[in-house]
Design an enzyme around this catalytic site. Structure first.
Site, PDB file in Angstrom:
ATOM      1  N   ASP A  90       0.792  -1.222   0.000  1.00 14.29           N
ATOM      2  CA  ASP A  90       0.000   0.000   0.000  1.00 14.29           C
ATOM      3  C   ASP A  90       0.830   1.281   0.000  1.00 14.29           C
ATOM      4  O   ASP A  90       0.591   2.181  -0.790  1.00 14.29           O
ATOM      5  CB  ASP A  90      -0.907  -0.030   1.235  1.00 14.29           C
ATOM      6  CG  ASP A  90      -1.543   1.302   1.532  1.00 14.29           C
ATOM      7  OD1 ASP A  90      -2.421   1.695   0.761  1.00 14.29           O
ATOM      8  OD2 ASP A  90      -1.146   1.941   2.511  1.00 14.29           O
ATOM      9  N   ASP A  93       4.704   0.523   3.999  1.00  9.90           N
ATOM     10  CA  ASP A  93       4.618  -0.690   4.797  1.00  9.90           C
ATOM     11  C   ASP A  93       4.652  -1.920   3.891  1.00  9.90           C
ATOM     12  O   ASP A  93       4.861  -1.823   2.686  1.00  9.90           O
ATOM     13  CB  ASP A  93       3.328  -0.678   5.630  1.00  9.90           C
ATOM     14  CG  ASP A  93       2.119  -0.268   4.787  1.00  9.90           C
ATOM     15  OD1 ASP A  93       1.990  -0.806   3.669  1.00  9.90           O
ATOM     16  OD2 ASP A  93       1.339   0.575   5.231  1.00  9.90           O
ATOM     17  N   TYR A 217      -7.392   1.888   7.719  1.00  7.45           N
ATOM     18  CA  TYR A 217      -8.221   2.439   6.651  1.00  7.45           C
ATOM     19  C   TYR A 217      -9.702   2.259   6.967  1.00  7.45           C
ATOM     20  O   TYR A 217     -10.459   1.657   6.216  1.00  7.45           O
ATOM     21  CB  TYR A 217      -7.882   1.791   5.301  1.00  7.45           C
ATOM     22  CG  TYR A 217      -6.603   2.313   4.694  1.00  7.45           C
ATOM     23  CD1 TYR A 217      -6.550   3.594   4.164  1.00  7.45           C
ATOM     24  CD2 TYR A 217      -5.457   1.539   4.663  1.00  7.45           C
ATOM     25  CE1 TYR A 217      -5.380   4.088   3.610  1.00  7.45           C
ATOM     26  CE2 TYR A 217      -4.273   2.022   4.113  1.00  7.45           C
ATOM     27  CZ  TYR A 217      -4.252   3.297   3.588  1.00  7.45           C
ATOM     28  OH  TYR A 217      -3.090   3.792   3.041  1.00  7.45           O
ATOM     29  N   GLU A 475       5.916   9.644   3.820  1.00  5.72           N
ATOM     30  CA  GLU A 475       5.481   8.349   3.313  1.00  5.72           C
ATOM     31  C   GLU A 475       4.751   8.487   1.987  1.00  5.72           C
ATOM     32  O   GLU A 475       3.884   9.345   1.833  1.00  5.72           O
ATOM     33  CB  GLU A 475       4.569   7.643   4.319  1.00  5.72           C
ATOM     34  CG  GLU A 475       4.241   6.209   3.923  1.00  5.72           C
ATOM     35  CD  GLU A 475       3.544   5.433   5.036  1.00  5.72           C
ATOM     36  OE1 GLU A 475       3.505   4.192   4.953  1.00  5.72           O
ATOM     37  OE2 GLU A 475       3.030   6.063   5.980  1.00  5.72           O
TER      38      GLU A 475
END
Length: 517
Positions: A90, A93, A217, A475
């Site tokens: 994703d 990670d 999420y 990120e």
């Protein structure tokens, strides 16, 4: 038992690169050609798509261009007797989240559907098609995907434990992808569309949110970064509200893919669900629905008027100078919705706005009215260009927020695989805790350049610290890059149109863009 295995629907495949030709402009020529290419947008597009190869999970294909990555997670799904090998990690990670990945795939497909000639002119359409086809314990470790030894837990939804958000979003992704492949691989396209229909029926029949039990999420009252705790349980009316944008999103793409009246009727009958919004994200699809359906309204579907009105409201909420602006820009001109991974809202808004501006121009609309202020399509295009240019370096920090683009860009990307030497250079296993102690907290540039990765971006004052531990600003994420693909492809369109004005003087002669760009 009805079951949807939504974590494993993405696989990799090869596409064909189509040739592109220029066409003559319409009556907005003068406005369009205020366009000046500040950056190499073809290079930016190429790198934005290349990013997805660095996110690949599973067995890597023989034409893998990102060489610091290796095979990983080859047993995904085995614990539940299903094959979930492949797809994408994703963000920074080593987890594959089905819901935001569906949004990513829909955006990539939308770009392929909306800008096939432009992306083909940059010789990237085949790579884009490849990109389309293609949990808790993880966040306790900092290790390369190739070294993972944490549990690969499988989450699934069923008729007794539904997840309408994920199922409907996956339906939208498959429907959009079916359009992207319709003229390339009709058999594959038909298969995608069949699955999209089944998923939509499941999502609509078994309505329920998985937010009350999801690990990350989780949809609730807008955005929630995936490292935050899950939300509290909600009353039924709030749960139903959350699912409406995904159901409309899926129905809109299914109508676009099939032209069937049952999907149009569903959209029209549920027009009361439609909401005015000021963001477009993995957790809020209303703006995307509105942009898609505004095009249908402008082509004669008069019963979709409210979607067009709400699309206008979305524009008015974002455009500087609007009398009803809700999302303001930083002093340097960047849309600023939230401090956590703000760039995702920038790229998704830019993509939606640019497509809507294109729709308005095609319908010869003068623009939209925001109170006493008229916003023309050219003004929207100019604003979306400013957002892309900001990302690529036109900002107070004078740096690109895309890794590998320009001469100054982030060096400490918050990304496990990029921050630890590749297996090719460091074959010894890097354990869970060793990754933290030796690589996560050091102040050195990442050993692997994750080219094309767009970071979370600067703060509200345009300031940015290149520190790996600051995941909110360092990120990357797949859905962030996917929206950028559509945003920058729009600039190739504008560039092609202006080139066409300069050189079109030989009747019906066509010109191969690849030879002049």
């Amino acid at each position: 038992m009805h079951m949807v295995k939504f974590l494993g629907f993405l696989i990799f495949f090869f596409g064909l690169v189509l040739s592109a030709q220029l066409v003559v402009l319409g009556e907005d020529d003068d406005e369009v050609c205020n366009f000046k290419a500040k950056y190499d947008y073809i290079d930016a597009l190429r790198k934005a798509i290349l990013f997805f190869e660095g996110q690949r999970s599973g067995k890597l294909p023989s034409n893998q261009r990102v060489k610091w990555r290796g095979d990983s997670a080859l047993s995904d799904g085995k614990s539940s007797n299903v094959n979930l090998v492949g797809g994408y990690y994703d963000a920074g990670d080593n987890v594959k989240f089905g819901w935001p990945m569906a949004f990513t795939t829909t955006l990539l497909s939308w770009a392929a559907v909306e800008y096939p000639k432009e992306i083909s002119s940059a010789k990237q359409l085949g790579y884009l098609r490849q990109a389309i086809r293609d949990a808790n314990q993880d966040h306790q470790c900092w290790e390369r995907p190739e070294d993972m030894d944490t549990p690969r837990t499988v989450y699934m939804i069923t008729s007794s434990s539904p997840g309408t958000e994920a199922a409907a979003d996956s339906s939208a992704a498959l429907a959009a992808a079916s359009i992207a492949f319709k003229n390339v691989n009709s058999k594959y396209s038909s298969r995608l569309l069949s699955k999209a229909k089944s998923l939509f029926n499941f999502a609509d029949k078994y309505r329920g949110t998985y937010s009350a039990s999801c690990p990350f999420y989780c949809s609730h009252s807008g955005y929630q970064v995936h490292d935050e705790p899950r939300p509290p349980r909600l009353i039924k009316s709030q749960i139903t509200l959350r699912m409406k944008d995904e159901l409309l999103w899926a129905a809109a793409w299914l109508y676009k893919a099939t032209g069937k009246s049952n999907y149009l009727n569903y959209i029209s009958e549920n027009q009361g669900w439609n909401q005015a919004v000021s963001e477009f994200s993995w957790d809020n699809k209303f703006a995307g629905v509105q942009v898609l359906l505004a095009k249908e309204f402008l082509s004669g579907k008069n019963n979709l008027k409210d979607y067009k009105s709400k699309a206008d409201a979305f524009v008015c909420s974002l455009m500087p100078g609007s009398s009803s602006v809700q999302i303001h820009t930083t002093p340097g001109g960047l849309l600023f919705t939230r401090d956590s991974t703000n760039m995702q809202y920038v790229t998704s808004a830019s993509m939606a706005l640019s497509i809507y501006a294109r729709t308005l121009s095609a319908s010869h609309a003068d623009g939209i009215q925001c109170g006493s202020v008229n916003i023309s399509p050219s003004k929207i295009k100019s604003f979306t260009k400013s957002q892309v240019d900001y990302i690529l370096g036109d900002n107070p920090m004078k740096m690109s927020y895309m890794v590998g683009f320009g001469s100054k860009y982030p060096q400490q990307l918050h990304h496990r695989g990029a921050s630890i030497p590749s297996i090719a250079h460091h074959p010894a296993k890097v354990g869970c805790k060793e990754g933290y102690s030796s690589w996560y907290s050091n102040n050195q540039p990442n050993p692997n350049g994750h080219v094309g990765a767009i970071v979370g971006g600067p703060n509200s004052n345009d300031q940015f610290r290149d520190v790996r531990t600051d995941y909110s600003h360092l990120e990357p994420a797949t859905y962030l890059n996917a929206a950028f693909v559509g945003s920058v492809a729009n600039l190739l369109s504008s560039n092609a149109e202006c080139l066409n004005l300069e050189i079109w003087n030989k009747g019906n002669e066509t010109i191969d863009l690849a030879k002049i760009m």
